[in-house]
Design an enzyme around this catalytic site. Structure first.
Site, PDB file in Angstrom:
ATOM      1  N   GLU A   1     -12.271 -37.486  56.244  1.00 20.10           N
ATOM      2  CA  GLU A   1     -10.774 -37.592  55.294  1.00 20.10           C
ATOM      3  C   GLU A   1     -11.009 -36.612  54.122  1.00 20.10           C
ATOM      4  O   GLU A   1     -11.681 -36.202  53.576  1.00 20.10           O
ATOM      5  CB  GLU A   1     -10.819 -39.082  54.681  1.00 20.10           C
ATOM      6  CG  GLU A   1      -9.713 -39.082  53.703  1.00 20.10           C
ATOM      7  CD  GLU A   1      -9.975 -40.805  52.781  1.00 20.10           C
ATOM      8  OE1 GLU A   1     -11.169 -40.950  52.310  1.00 20.10           O
ATOM      9  OE2 GLU A   1      -8.891 -41.238  52.512  1.00 20.10           O
TER      10      GLU A   1
ATOM     11  N   ASN B   1      -1.845 -38.719  52.852  1.00 19.52           N
ATOM     12  CA  ASN B   1      -3.495 -38.427  53.211  1.00 19.52           C
ATOM     13  C   ASN B   1      -3.219 -38.601  54.722  1.00 19.52           C
ATOM     14  O   ASN B   1      -3.206 -39.797  55.250  1.00 19.52           O
ATOM     15  CB  ASN B   1      -4.060 -39.741  52.496  1.00 19.52           C
ATOM     16  CG  ASN B   1      -5.762 -39.606  52.716  1.00 19.52           C
ATOM     17  OD1 ASN B   1      -5.984 -38.781  53.738  1.00 19.52           O
ATOM     18  ND2 ASN B   1      -6.364 -39.880  51.918  1.00 19.52           N
TER      19      ASN B   1
ATOM     20  N   LYS C   1      -2.160 -42.070  56.584  1.00 25.67           N
ATOM     21  CA  LYS C   1      -3.121 -43.221  56.071  1.00 25.67           C
ATOM     22  C   LYS C   1      -2.101 -44.163  55.453  1.00 25.67           C
ATOM     23  O   LYS C   1      -0.913 -43.875  54.656  1.00 25.67           O
ATOM     24  CB  LYS C   1      -3.983 -42.842  54.795  1.00 25.67           C
ATOM     25  CG  LYS C   1      -4.722 -43.898  54.397  1.00 25.67           C
ATOM     26  CD  LYS C   1      -5.668 -43.156  53.329  1.00 25.67           C
ATOM     27  CE  LYS C   1      -6.804 -44.235  52.656  1.00 25.67           C
ATOM     28  NZ  LYS C   1      -7.633 -43.763  51.860  1.00 25.67           N
TER      29      LYS C   1
ATOM     30  N   GLU D   1      -5.330 -42.584  44.539  1.00 29.65           N
ATOM     31  CA  GLU D   1      -4.595 -42.501  45.781  1.00 29.65           C
ATOM     32  C   GLU D   1      -3.274 -43.230  45.656  1.00 29.65           C
ATOM     33  O   GLU D   1      -2.255 -42.338  46.262  1.00 29.65           O
ATOM     34  CB  GLU D   1      -5.515 -43.114  46.937  1.00 29.65           C
ATOM     35  CG  GLU D   1      -6.680 -42.349  47.429  1.00 29.65           C
ATOM     36  CD  GLU D   1      -7.035 -42.755  48.852  1.00 29.65           C
ATOM     37  OE1 GLU D   1      -6.297 -42.724  49.569  1.00 29.65           O
ATOM     38  OE2 GLU D   1      -8.328 -43.007  48.773  1.00 29.65           O
TER      39      GLU D   1
ATOM     40  N   CYS E   1     -10.016 -44.020  56.108  1.00 33.83           N
ATOM     41  CA  CYS E   1     -11.001 -44.598  55.238  1.00 33.83           C
ATOM     42  C   CYS E   1     -10.261 -46.238  54.849  1.00 33.83           C
ATOM     43  O   CYS E   1     -10.822 -46.951  55.520  1.00 33.83           O
ATOM     44  CB  CYS E   1     -10.689 -43.855  53.882  1.00 33.83           C
ATOM     45  SG  CYS E   1     -12.001 -44.331  52.852  1.00 33.83           S
TER      46      CYS E   1
ATOM     47  N   ASN F   1     -14.094 -41.494  52.392  1.00 36.03           N
ATOM     48  CA  ASN F   1     -14.552 -41.005  51.168  1.00 36.03           C
ATOM     49  C   ASN F   1     -14.885 -42.137  50.392  1.00 36.03           C
ATOM     50  O   ASN F   1     -13.888 -42.646  49.780  1.00 36.03           O
ATOM     51  CB  ASN F   1     -13.792 -39.995  50.244  1.00 36.03           C
ATOM     52  CG  ASN F   1     -13.614 -38.857  50.815  1.00 36.03           C
ATOM     53  OD1 ASN F   1     -14.363 -37.850  50.444  1.00 36.03           O
ATOM     54  ND2 ASN F   1     -12.853 -38.412  51.688  1.00 36.03           N
TER      55      ASN F   1
HETATM   56  N1  CDT Z   1     -10.893 -43.192  50.474  1.00 36.27           N
HETATM   57  C1  CDT Z   1     -10.643 -44.290  50.476  1.00 36.27           C
HETATM   58  O1  CDT Z   1      -9.829 -45.133  51.067  1.00 36.27           O
HETATM   59  N2  CDT Z   1     -11.720 -44.993  49.713  1.00 36.27           N
HETATM   60  C2  CDT Z   1     -11.797 -46.483  49.595  1.00 36.27           C
HETATM   61  C3  CDT Z   1     -12.381 -46.849  48.267  1.00 36.27           C
HETATM   62  C4  CDT Z   1     -12.000 -48.205  47.964  1.00 36.27           C
HETATM   63  S1  CDT Z   1     -13.013 -48.990  46.823  1.00 36.27           S
HETATM   64  C5  CDT Z   1     -13.320 -50.412  47.439  1.00 36.27           C
HETATM   65  C6  CDT Z   1     -12.452 -47.356  50.672  1.00 36.27           C
HETATM   66  O2  CDT Z   1     -11.927 -48.021  51.061  1.00 36.27           O
HETATM   67  O3  CDT Z   1     -13.580 -46.708  51.059  1.00 36.27           O
END
Ligand code: CDT
Length: 303
Positions: free
Chosen positions: A47, A110, A127, A146, A172, A197
């Site tokens: 991502e 994204n 996304k 985000e 993600c 990430n």
């Molecule tokens: N990039 C991304 O979507 N990161 C989120 C962090 C969330 S914290 C619970 C993830 O779902 O991994």
């Protein structure tokens, strides 16, 4: 009859804030070449693979924010990746921050693209599930902006005929929602790519930190089994600008088992020869034709 597809998952180690797109693209090309050497037909990147994960910082200046986004794909800095993939005859999946002008408005997503072995774009995904917050939380060790920097995707969960199977993408946080996988499966996806990430520390819920890896694995393995599809999960990992991120890049089979997994917190390619037909076999086992029907649940689904 097996349908073999050799897939590479190209995990990225940390990218520093001042690393140029070209430097990052060189790192991706190195993994693409390694994938080619190991017989990959397609290599998946993570991502927002072209830069550090900038939603971790508060950025007020709009011009500064825009600099983290791609206005074209491929653009001048990403073209070498497309060219090298076409030269090697290998496909890839790439996550990136997308700035588009739609309906006369600037829109930020994204996104990811699926690229064929000829270097042409096959598919585009934006996304759907955006985590984090809109406002600045200066007391947190890092931000998760985000919801401020991106709009929710407006392309749904499409799937495409590619690489000898039906392929989809999610990104993600989408992986934490059963609806994402279900839509992909209803669209016939036999294999799905998911870059991520994921910080190891959850600022407002630190008592959950120790579960970060468990919850990641739980999502990937259960989604693969419950939807009879291969999942290729690709991390951005290591300590990036002070944020420690989960690794565990993996290729998960429709049985829910992990077929291959990264062992470092750096740029690392893992490879597995997937039998895409295994997805169809599990669907036959569970009689998807008869049993997996959106109308059972009152769902409206396009498939
Ligand atoms: N990039 C991304 O979507 N990161 C989120 C962090 C969330 S914290 C619970 C993830 O779902 O991994």
């Amino acid at each position: 009859m097996p349908r073999w597809l050799t897939v590479g998952a190209a995990q990225s180690g940390p990218i520093s804030r001042d690393e140029s797109r070209s430097e990052v693209v060189d790192r991706l090309i190195a993994m693409l070449r390694e994938g080619h050497k190991q017989g990959c037909q397609v290599v998946a990147f993570t991502e927002v693979a072209l830069t550090a994960f900038f939603p971790h910082w508060w950025i007020e200046d709009e011009e500064e924010l825009d600099r983290w986004f791609e206005t074209e794909m491929p653009g001048p800095e990403t073209q070498p990746l497309f060219d090298e993939a076409a030269r090697l005859g290998i496909g890839f999946q790439l996550g990136y921050a997308e700035l588009a002008i739609e309906d006369g408005k600037k829109r930020r997503f994204n996104s990811s693209v699926l690229v064929g072995a000829d270097g042409e774009i096959i598919g585009h995904f934006r996304k759907m599930h955006l985590p984090g917050h809109i406002e600045h939380r200066p007391h947190n060790p890092f931000q998760n902006l985000e919801q401020r920097y991106f709009e929710r995707g407006n392309l749904g969960f499409p799937t495409w005929e590619a690489f000898g199977g039906r392929v989809g993408m999610c990104i993600c946080n989408d992986r934490r929602w059963p609806e994402s996988w279900r839509m992909l499966a209803l669209g016939g996806a036999e294999l799905a790519f998911c870059g991520y990430n994921t910080p190891e520390h959850i600022p407002e819920h630190p008592h959950m930190d120790h579960l970060t890896a468990f919850h990641h694995q739980l999502c990937m393995q259960s989604a693969a089994y419950l939807n009879s599809l291969w999942i290729v999960g690709v991390a951005k990992t290591g300590v990036e600008e002070g944020v420690s991120q989960l690794g565990l890049t993996s290729i998960v089979t429709p049985s829910g088992q992990i077929a291959a997994q990264a062992s470092t917190l750096e740029d690392e390619l893992i490879v597995h020869r997937c039998d895409v037909e295994l997805s169809a076999e599990y669907r036959r086992l569970f009689k998807y034709e008869r049993n997996r029907r959106p109308e059972f649940y009152g769902l409206i689904a396009s498939h």
